[in-house]
Write a protein that holds these residues in place. Sequence first.
Motif, PDB file in Angstrom:
ATOM      1  N   MET A 109      -3.133   0.746  -8.294  1.00 29.50           N
ATOM      2  CA  MET A 109      -3.267   1.989  -7.549  1.00 29.50           C
ATOM      3  C   MET A 109      -4.528   2.763  -7.931  1.00 29.50           C
ATOM      4  SD  MET A 109       0.675   3.270  -7.905  1.00 29.50           S
ATOM      5  CE  MET A 109       0.247   4.929  -7.397  1.00 29.50           C
ATOM      6  N   GLY A 110      -5.290   2.230  -8.899  1.00 26.75           N
ATOM      7  CA  GLY A 110      -6.484   2.932  -9.350  1.00 26.75           C
ATOM      8  C   GLY A 110      -6.210   3.983 -10.393  1.00 26.75           C
ATOM      9  N   ILE A 111      -5.065   3.857 -11.076  1.00 28.27           N
ATOM     10  CA  ILE A 111      -4.701   4.796 -12.143  1.00 28.27           C
ATOM     11  C   ILE A 111      -4.816   4.081 -13.481  1.00 28.27           C
ATOM     12  CG2 ILE A 111      -2.888   6.259 -13.095  1.00 28.27           C
ATOM     13  CD1 ILE A 111      -1.730   6.504 -10.285  1.00 28.27           C
ATOM     14  N   PRO A 112      -5.835   4.396 -14.293  1.00 30.08           N
ATOM     15  CA  PRO A 112      -6.006   3.721 -15.585  1.00 30.08           C
ATOM     16  C   PRO A 112      -5.044   4.265 -16.631  1.00 30.08           C
ATOM     17  CG  PRO A 112      -7.704   5.385 -15.319  1.00 30.08           C
ATOM     18  CD  PRO A 112      -6.905   5.392 -14.045  1.00 30.08           C
ATOM     19  N   LEU A 113      -4.409   3.357 -17.360  1.00 26.51           N
ATOM     20  CA  LEU A 113      -3.468   3.740 -18.409  1.00 26.51           C
ATOM     21  C   LEU A 113      -3.864   3.116 -19.733  1.00 26.51           C
ATOM     22  CD1 LEU A 113       0.042   3.091 -16.753  1.00 26.51           C
ATOM     23  CD2 LEU A 113      -1.225   5.235 -16.780  1.00 26.51           C
ATOM     24  N   LYS A 114      -3.313   3.642 -20.798  1.00 22.41           N
ATOM     25  CA  LYS A 114      -3.260   2.941 -22.079  1.00 22.41           C
ATOM     26  C   LYS A 114      -1.906   3.285 -22.678  1.00 22.41           C
ATOM     27  CE  LYS A 114      -5.536   6.508 -24.901  1.00 22.41           C
ATOM     28  NZ  LYS A 114      -6.276   6.696 -26.164  1.00 22.41           N
ATOM     29  N   ILE A 219     -11.028  -4.035 -12.608  1.00 21.44           N
ATOM     30  CA  ILE A 219     -11.430  -3.147 -13.704  1.00 21.44           C
ATOM     31  C   ILE A 219     -12.810  -2.549 -13.439  1.00 21.44           C
ATOM     32  CG2 ILE A 219     -11.987  -3.025 -16.165  1.00 21.44           C
ATOM     33  CD1 ILE A 219      -8.982  -3.219 -15.502  1.00 21.44           C
ATOM     34  N   LYS A 220     -13.717  -3.351 -12.905  1.00 23.87           N
ATOM     35  CA  LYS A 220     -15.072  -2.860 -12.642  1.00 23.87           C
ATOM     36  C   LYS A 220     -15.094  -1.770 -11.570  1.00 23.87           C
ATOM     37  CE  LYS A 220     -17.439  -7.040 -14.245  1.00 23.87           C
ATOM     38  NZ  LYS A 220     -18.200  -8.253 -13.878  1.00 23.87           N
ATOM     39  N   GLU A 221     -14.067  -1.716 -10.729  1.00 21.66           N
ATOM     40  CA  GLU A 221     -13.979  -0.657  -9.721  1.00 21.66           C
ATOM     41  C   GLU A 221     -13.881   0.726 -10.368  1.00 21.66           C
ATOM     42  OE1 GLU A 221     -10.737  -1.425  -7.106  1.00 21.66           O
ATOM     43  OE2 GLU A 221     -11.611  -3.264  -6.283  1.00 21.66           O
ATOM     44  N   PHE A 222     -13.339   0.782 -11.575  1.00 18.32           N
ATOM     45  CA  PHE A 222     -13.180   2.067 -12.258  1.00 18.32           C
ATOM     46  C   PHE A 222     -14.533   2.676 -12.648  1.00 18.32           C
ATOM     47  CE2 PHE A 222      -8.912   0.292 -12.898  1.00 18.32           C
ATOM     48  CZ  PHE A 222      -8.134   1.386 -12.561  1.00 18.32           C
ATOM     49  N   ARG A 223     -15.593   1.860 -12.645  1.00 18.74           N
ATOM     50  CA  ARG A 223     -16.911   2.396 -12.954  1.00 18.74           C
ATOM     51  C   ARG A 223     -17.379   3.401 -11.902  1.00 18.74           C
ATOM     52  NH1 ARG A 223     -19.922  -3.239 -14.804  1.00 18.74           N
ATOM     53  NH2 ARG A 223     -19.306  -3.168 -16.993  1.00 18.74           N
ATOM     54  N   LEU A 224     -16.802   3.312 -10.716  1.00 14.10           N
ATOM     55  CA  LEU A 224     -17.170   4.234  -9.643  1.00 14.10           C
ATOM     56  C   LEU A 224     -16.510   5.598  -9.806  1.00 14.10           C
ATOM     57  CD1 LEU A 224     -16.840   1.792  -6.587  1.00 14.10           C
ATOM     58  CD2 LEU A 224     -18.901   2.366  -7.883  1.00 14.10           C
ATOM     59  N   GLY A 228     -20.812   7.979 -18.360  1.00 13.88           N
ATOM     60  CA  GLY A 228     -20.935   8.379 -19.759  1.00 13.88           C
ATOM     61  C   GLY A 228     -19.922   7.735 -20.673  1.00 13.88           C
ATOM     62  N   SER A 229     -19.548   8.463 -21.721  1.00 14.99           N
ATOM     63  CA  SER A 229     -18.710   7.911 -22.786  1.00 14.99           C
ATOM     64  C   SER A 229     -17.352   7.365 -22.338  1.00 14.99           C
ATOM     65  CB  SER A 229     -18.506   8.956 -23.890  1.00 14.99           C
ATOM     66  OG  SER A 229     -17.908  10.123 -23.383  1.00 14.99           O
ATOM     67  N   PRO A 230     -16.688   7.939 -21.296  1.00 13.45           N
ATOM     68  CA  PRO A 230     -15.398   7.367 -20.882  1.00 13.45           C
ATOM     69  C   PRO A 230     -15.490   5.915 -20.433  1.00 13.45           C
ATOM     70  CG  PRO A 230     -15.633   9.580 -20.005  1.00 13.45           C
ATOM     71  CD  PRO A 230     -16.970   9.199 -20.580  1.00 13.45           C
ATOM     72  N   ARG A 231     -16.706   5.476 -20.054  1.00 16.06           N
ATOM     73  CA  ARG A 231     -16.854   4.086 -19.603  1.00 16.06           C
ATOM     74  C   ARG A 231     -16.630   3.075 -20.726  1.00 16.06           C
ATOM     75  NH1 ARG A 231     -21.414   2.792 -15.022  1.00 16.06           N
ATOM     76  NH2 ARG A 231     -20.630   4.204 -13.409  1.00 16.06           N
ATOM     77  N   ILE A 232     -16.586   3.540 -21.964  1.00 15.97           N
ATOM     78  CA  ILE A 232     -16.350   2.621 -23.073  1.00 15.97           C
ATOM     79  C   ILE A 232     -14.993   1.951 -22.925  1.00 15.97           C
ATOM     80  CG2 ILE A 232     -15.329   4.346 -24.622  1.00 15.97           C
ATOM     81  CD1 ILE A 232     -17.623   1.412 -25.629  1.00 15.97           C
ATOM     82  N   TYR A 233     -14.027   2.669 -22.333  1.00 13.02           N
ATOM     83  CA  TYR A 233     -12.700   2.084 -22.104  1.00 13.02           C
ATOM     84  C   TYR A 233     -12.797   0.914 -21.114  1.00 13.02           C
ATOM     85  CZ  TYR A 233     -10.438   5.937 -24.571  1.00 13.02           C
ATOM     86  OH  TYR A 233     -10.027   6.817 -25.536  1.00 13.02           O
ATOM     87  N   ILE A 234     -13.636   1.076 -20.105  1.00 12.00           N
ATOM     88  CA  ILE A 234     -13.834   0.016 -19.123  1.00 12.00           C
ATOM     89  C   ILE A 234     -14.519  -1.186 -19.771  1.00 12.00           C
ATOM     90  CG2 ILE A 234     -14.953  -0.589 -16.940  1.00 12.00           C
ATOM     91  CD1 ILE A 234     -14.793   2.438 -16.231  1.00 12.00           C
ATOM     92  N   ASP A 235     -15.601  -0.916 -20.516  1.00 16.35           N
ATOM     93  CA  ASP A 235     -16.332  -1.995 -21.192  1.00 16.35           C
ATOM     94  C   ASP A 235     -15.437  -2.741 -22.174  1.00 16.35           C
ATOM     95  OD1 ASP A 235     -18.546  -1.232 -19.775  1.00 16.35           O
ATOM     96  OD2 ASP A 235     -19.552  -0.223 -21.443  1.00 16.35           O
ATOM     97  N   ASN A 236     -14.622  -1.995 -22.919  1.00 13.88           N
ATOM     98  CA  ASN A 236     -13.728  -2.628 -23.893  1.00 13.88           C
ATOM     99  C   ASN A 236     -12.673  -3.493 -23.206  1.00 13.88           C
ATOM    100  OD1 ASN A 236     -15.025  -1.480 -26.078  1.00 13.88           O
ATOM    101  ND2 ASN A 236     -13.605   0.227 -26.276  1.00 13.88           N
ATOM    102  N   THR A 237     -12.186  -3.033 -22.054  1.00 14.73           N
ATOM    103  CA  THR A 237     -11.202  -3.813 -21.307  1.00 14.73           C
ATOM    104  C   THR A 237     -11.828  -5.103 -20.790  1.00 14.73           C
ATOM    105  OG1 THR A 237     -10.139  -1.745 -20.612  1.00 14.73           O
ATOM    106  CG2 THR A 237      -9.516  -3.747 -19.430  1.00 14.73           C
ATOM    107  N   ILE A 238     -13.039  -4.998 -20.303  1.00 14.09           N
ATOM    108  CA  ILE A 238     -13.767  -6.188 -19.833  1.00 14.09           C
ATOM    109  C   ILE A 238     -13.957  -7.180 -20.972  1.00 14.09           C
ATOM    110  CG2 ILE A 238     -16.015  -7.007 -18.999  1.00 14.09           C
ATOM    111  CD1 ILE A 238     -16.145  -4.432 -17.304  1.00 14.09           C
ATOM    112  N   ASN A 239     -14.302  -6.679 -22.149  1.00 10.90           N
ATOM    113  CA  ASN A 239     -14.493  -7.557 -23.311  1.00 10.90           C
ATOM    114  C   ASN A 239     -13.198  -8.284 -23.685  1.00 10.90           C
ATOM    115  OD1 ASN A 239     -17.191  -6.851 -23.529  1.00 10.90           O
ATOM    116  ND2 ASN A 239     -16.816  -5.226 -25.028  1.00 10.90           N
TER     117      ASN A 239
END
Length: 246
Positions: A109-114, A219-224, A228-239
Amino acid sequence: MAKKVNNSNSQWNSQPENRFVAFFDILGFKDSVLKDDHNVVYDKLYKLSNHINVLEKPFTGENGEIVPSNLKTYNFSDSIIIFSKTDSAEDFNTFYLSAIVLFSNAVSMGIPLKGGIAHGKITINQSKKIFFGQPLIDAYQIEEDLKYFGIAVHNSIEKYMEENNLEKRVDHFFFEETTPFKSGKIIHKNLNWFLAYAIEKNIEINDKAKVKENILKKIKEFRLTTSGSPRIYIDNTINIIESLYK
């Protein structure tokens, strides 16, 4: 899913009891409230709440019997909590499968969780709205420390799995990887919500290349939605995905 006894009419024990707890946090929620239209945020939460409420509904067992989910869910603002009724192997099965399905649905749904999951003694007094115990704190703290779109497994869950000889039975839905926490990168056990996402999208789970391709695309859709710094969560998920499906 494992066969269960139909005890839908039994009451939840309000006394301290060993249970499983999941604590989820919606990432970027405060920023979304500030910058997005109120109705847009409400609509997302409304749709997510439907997926949350489904977790409490009875389901069809292996032999066609109707059985209770033995789960209670609570959500407020950017937090979602799932409690199990007991810590039986059957309730554990329902608990972790429900956690990864909810997580997958939210990401779709485009809602990122942890999130984090834990096990231990906890009091749930529904009539008095009293919920407290060490596993709730453990699930919250490991979720708070986590730094990717994932579900970290507290050591209390690992201990439960080992003591009940469940590691091989449920290994398909768990993985151990170098996991990014705010405190640093640590080899840790996580719940594999990627499998639920693949199943939801009708992707053969043994086709690792296809699973990887589809999850990375999502996951890459969340970059849109952030900079800045919140993108680290996206990069870490990709890794994590790259490492898990290499």
